[in-house]
Design a protein around this motif. Structure first.
Motif, PDB file in Angstrom:
ATOM      1  N   GLN A  74      -6.288  11.189   6.466  1.00  0.00           N
ATOM      2  CA  GLN A  74      -7.542  10.544   6.831  1.00  0.00           C
ATOM      3  C   GLN A  74      -7.486   9.017   6.670  1.00  0.00           C
ATOM      4  O   GLN A  74      -7.930   8.287   7.535  1.00  0.00           O
ATOM      5  CB  GLN A  74      -8.686  11.087   5.948  1.00  0.00           C
ATOM      6  N   CYS A  75      -6.926   8.536   5.547  1.00  0.00           N
ATOM      7  CA  CYS A  75      -7.087   7.118   5.177  1.00  0.00           C
ATOM      8  C   CYS A  75      -6.158   6.186   5.945  1.00  0.00           C
ATOM      9  O   CYS A  75      -6.400   4.980   5.984  1.00  0.00           O
ATOM     10  CB  CYS A  75      -6.909   6.931   3.682  1.00  0.00           C
ATOM     11  N   GLN A  76      -5.076   6.717   6.513  1.00  0.00           N
ATOM     12  CA  GLN A  76      -4.134   5.935   7.332  1.00  0.00           C
ATOM     13  C   GLN A  76      -3.313   4.927   6.518  1.00  0.00           C
ATOM     14  O   GLN A  76      -2.662   4.046   7.097  1.00  0.00           O
ATOM     15  CB  GLN A  76      -4.863   5.193   8.476  1.00  0.00           C
ATOM     16  N   GLU A  77      -3.339   5.018   5.186  1.00  0.00           N
ATOM     17  CA  GLU A  77      -2.569   4.082   4.369  1.00  0.00           C
ATOM     18  C   GLU A  77      -1.065   4.347   4.439  1.00  0.00           C
ATOM     19  O   GLU A  77      -0.259   3.464   4.181  1.00  0.00           O
ATOM     20  CB  GLU A  77      -3.016   4.136   2.901  1.00  0.00           C
TER      21      GLU A  77
ATOM     22  N   ARG B 202       0.841  -1.204   0.000  1.00  0.00           N
ATOM     23  CA  ARG B 202       0.000   0.000   0.000  1.00  0.00           C
ATOM     24  C   ARG B 202       0.872   1.249   0.000  1.00  0.00           C
ATOM     25  O   ARG B 202       2.044   1.207   0.387  1.00  0.00           O
ATOM     26  CB  ARG B 202      -0.906   0.017   1.237  1.00  0.00           C
ATOM     27  N   PHE B 203       0.251   2.345  -0.416  1.00  0.00           N
ATOM     28  CA  PHE B 203       0.975   3.617  -0.435  1.00  0.00           C
ATOM     29  C   PHE B 203      -0.016   4.734  -0.113  1.00  0.00           C
ATOM     30  O   PHE B 203      -1.214   4.511  -0.016  1.00  0.00           O
ATOM     31  CB  PHE B 203       1.619   3.830  -1.819  1.00  0.00           C
ATOM     32  N   ALA B 204       0.532   5.933   0.051  1.00  0.00           N
ATOM     33  CA  ALA B 204      -0.303   7.099   0.364  1.00  0.00           C
ATOM     34  C   ALA B 204      -1.490   7.167  -0.591  1.00  0.00           C
ATOM     35  O   ALA B 204      -1.327   6.988  -1.794  1.00  0.00           O
ATOM     36  CB  ALA B 204       0.527   8.368   0.256  1.00  0.00           C
ATOM     37  N   PHE B 205      -2.670   7.430  -0.066  1.00  0.00           N
ATOM     38  CA  PHE B 205      -3.872   7.464  -0.901  1.00  0.00           C
ATOM     39  C   PHE B 205      -4.596   8.811  -0.810  1.00  0.00           C
ATOM     40  O   PHE B 205      -4.771   9.498  -1.794  1.00  0.00           O
ATOM     41  CB  PHE B 205      -4.810   6.318  -0.504  1.00  0.00           C
ATOM     42  N   CYS B 206      -5.001   9.196   0.402  1.00  0.00           N
ATOM     43  CA  CYS B 206      -5.847  10.405   0.504  1.00  0.00           C
ATOM     44  C   CYS B 206      -5.005  11.682   0.562  1.00  0.00           C
ATOM     45  O   CYS B 206      -5.477  12.752   0.201  1.00  0.00           O
ATOM     46  CB  CYS B 206      -6.791  10.332   1.697  1.00  0.00           C
ATOM     47  N   GLY B 207      -3.790  11.585   1.050  1.00  0.00           N
ATOM     48  CA  GLY B 207      -2.891  12.750   1.075  1.00  0.00           C
ATOM     49  C   GLY B 207      -3.178  13.756   2.166  1.00  0.00           C
ATOM     50  O   GLY B 207      -2.454  14.740   2.310  1.00  0.00           O
ATOM     51  N   ILE B 208      -4.256  13.541   2.946  1.00  0.00           N
ATOM     52  CA  ILE B 208      -4.643  14.561   3.930  1.00  0.00           C
ATOM     53  C   ILE B 208      -4.861  13.984   5.326  1.00  0.00           C
ATOM     54  O   ILE B 208      -5.634  14.526   6.119  1.00  0.00           O
ATOM     55  CB  ILE B 208      -5.889  15.357   3.476  1.00  0.00           C
TER      56      ILE B 208
END
Lengths: 420, 87
Positions: free
Chosen positions: B54-57, B46-52
């Protein structure tokens, strides 16, 4: 001594509320979870702002003796009805409030499709935020897909950062986009010009409309995507896919504070008052409408919280902003055809890797949570909650403190403070 | 040797990399060619998803502290960043 007006969030609504309250002679405490003020749309901090409204507000705030700013401070919930629990610098701080304005903003509606969990797939606003955070995309191939005006803004950000934008893939058909353009032209002239200038900047990039994302491909990392338009599947090779289907209000804190929620947004009256007597809300958390709505609502909320009436300019500005919000919703509200993107083996909950097939037998969010752990990982349903609402019509429960992951140390600080 | 002022040197999974001062940890990971922050509960990358935030990825270990969000953490000179990608 003057009492303090607390404001949560320093995006357009929060900065506008803060500036208005200071101008009216109040003391304020602004609490924000980012390392720099500005929220999402004014991301990057004062040095990068081009919007004069952001600079003016910040100039009025910083160094003002009646203004306390808590940056890098995450509100993780509430203690009793009048205390915010804030984690900052690794410690927990209880912040009692008399009156608070919630300017919690929004997050992206991320809808599941095959391959959306691959590294390289981000939200549309997500990619924009990551590029603004310094992520290098120069020379990388980017596709922007989904629906809404944010796709154009993201493509522009990627292009300016040196990316090769291979395509912009919009779900809505051209007929509906034309109607949106006419709607802008008739009542929101400035926004029409902004859209026209974005289109001019992006004119070399294929703009595919009426298109559905079929899948993102790759083994360990994104290699390309498949898009269906006009009955044909087209593949685009890319390193990054920015996929976004609009925004949803961030209501976590409002729900933890037991404010009423209607249609997924914090319910407010004409004075931006929530259903709770000492709590106001402004900006995207009360409904998606963009920066103008946030600035105007922030101003009205602060004035009302201080017992002051809005000025003659505020109410017409808010009416226009709400008309734009309605136009946005009419044009880009996700329709049921987008549900078809999500196949039985597509992961819906990214924290717990729960697929659509495992969710299908369940009747509601609570039952599905208990049986599959959907929405029970670290994000607490912040991503899959809205997706499940869209896919199954499941509504959220009340948000429980902590609404964000918190350290045990911060939580034990709150307990000690509660005992003393 | 001291670095020129506008750069921070961080260690991504033990490998030093210089990044422009003020960028976040996601930027350092991409600069290092490491598009993986963590493994999911079923072992997916997995990698960064939401960028802000929120998603905790984008949870990584920063200076020995687990579960730091890469999208919200600003790089600092000498910072060690450990991802969950190496298995």
């Amino acid at each position: 001594m003057k009492s303090v007006l607390h404001i949560v969030g320093s995006g357009p609504a929060g900065l506008s509320a803060a500036r208005t309250a200071l101008d009216a002679g109040a003391r304020i405490c602004l609490i924000d979870d980012n390392h720099a003020p500005g929220g999402q749309i004014w991301r990057g901090g004062p040095a990068r702002w081009t919007d004069a409204r952001a600079r003016d507000a910040w100039d009025a705030l910083r160094d003002h003796p009646d203004c306390t700013i808590m940056q890098d401070a995450q509100v993780i919930g509430c203690g009793d009805a009048g205390t915010l629990l804030v984690e900052t610098g690794g410690r927990g701080v209880s912040v009692p409030f008399e009156r608070v304005v919630l300017c919690a903003g929004s997050r992206e509606l991320a809808l599941p499709f095959p391959g959306w969990t691959l590294p390289g797939v981000t939200g549309a606003g997500g990619l924009q935020a990551l590029i603004k955070g310094g992520m290098p995309v120069c020379g990388r191939r980017v596709v922007v897909a989904g629906s809404g005006p944010l796709l154009l803004a993201t493509a522009s950000t990627a292009l300016r950062a040196g990316a090769h934008v291979a395509a912009i893939v919009e779900h809505q058909p051209w007929s509906r986009l034309s109607a949106f353009g006419l709607g802008l032209l008739s009542r929101h002239g400035k926004k029409f010009l902004q859209a026209a200038s974005l289109f001019a900047e992006l004119r070399g990039i294929p703009y595919v409309t009426g298109a559905l994302l079929v899948e993102a491909r790759g083994e360990d990392v994104l290699r390309g995507i498949v898009v269906r338009a006009g009955g044909r599947d087209v593949e685009y090779a890319c390193d990054f896919l920015a996929a976004g289907f609009g925004l949803v209000p961030n209501t976590d804190l409002a729900r933890a504070l037991r404010c009423d929620i209607v249609d997924g947004a914090v319910k407010v009256d004409g004075g931006q008052r929530t259903s709770r007597a000492n709590i106001w809300a402004a900006g995207e958390c009360t409904g998606i409408g963009g920066v103008d709505k946030a600035v105007t609502e922030g101003r009205i909320a602060a004035l009302d919280a201080l017992g002051l009436a809005p000025s003659g300019r505020d109410l017409p500005l808010r009416r226009t902003a709400h008309a734009f919000a309605a136009l946005l919703a009419r044009t880009f509200a996700p329709d049921a055809s987008l549900q078809a993107m999500c196949g039985p083996e597509t992961i819906v909950c990214r924290c717990e890797d729960v697929t659509l097939a495992r969710l299908l037998p369940h009747r509601d969010w609570r039952e599905a949570k208990l049986a599959t752990r959907v929405g029970m990982g670290p994000c607490q349903g912040k991503t899959c909650g809205a997706a499940c609402a869209f896919l199954f019509g499941w509504s959220h429960e009340d948000a429980r403190t902590p609404i964000m992951p918190a350290t045990a140390r911060a939580l034990s600080d709150f307990v000690k403070q509660g005992e003393s | 040797m001291s670095l020129p002022d506008p750069f921070s040197r961080v260690l991504v999974d033990g490998v030093p990399i210089d990044v422009p001062r003020g960028v976040n940890v996601v930027a350092a990971l991409v600069a290092a060619g490491s598009l993986c922050t963590r493994r999911s509960v079923t072992g997916q990358r997995r990698f960064a998803f939401c960028g802000i935030g929120q998603c905790q990825e984008c949870r990584v270990t920063v200076d020995g502290r687990a579960n730091r969000l890469a999208c919200r953490t600003i790089c600092a000179d000498g910072m060690t960043i450990d991802t969950g990608g190496d298995w």
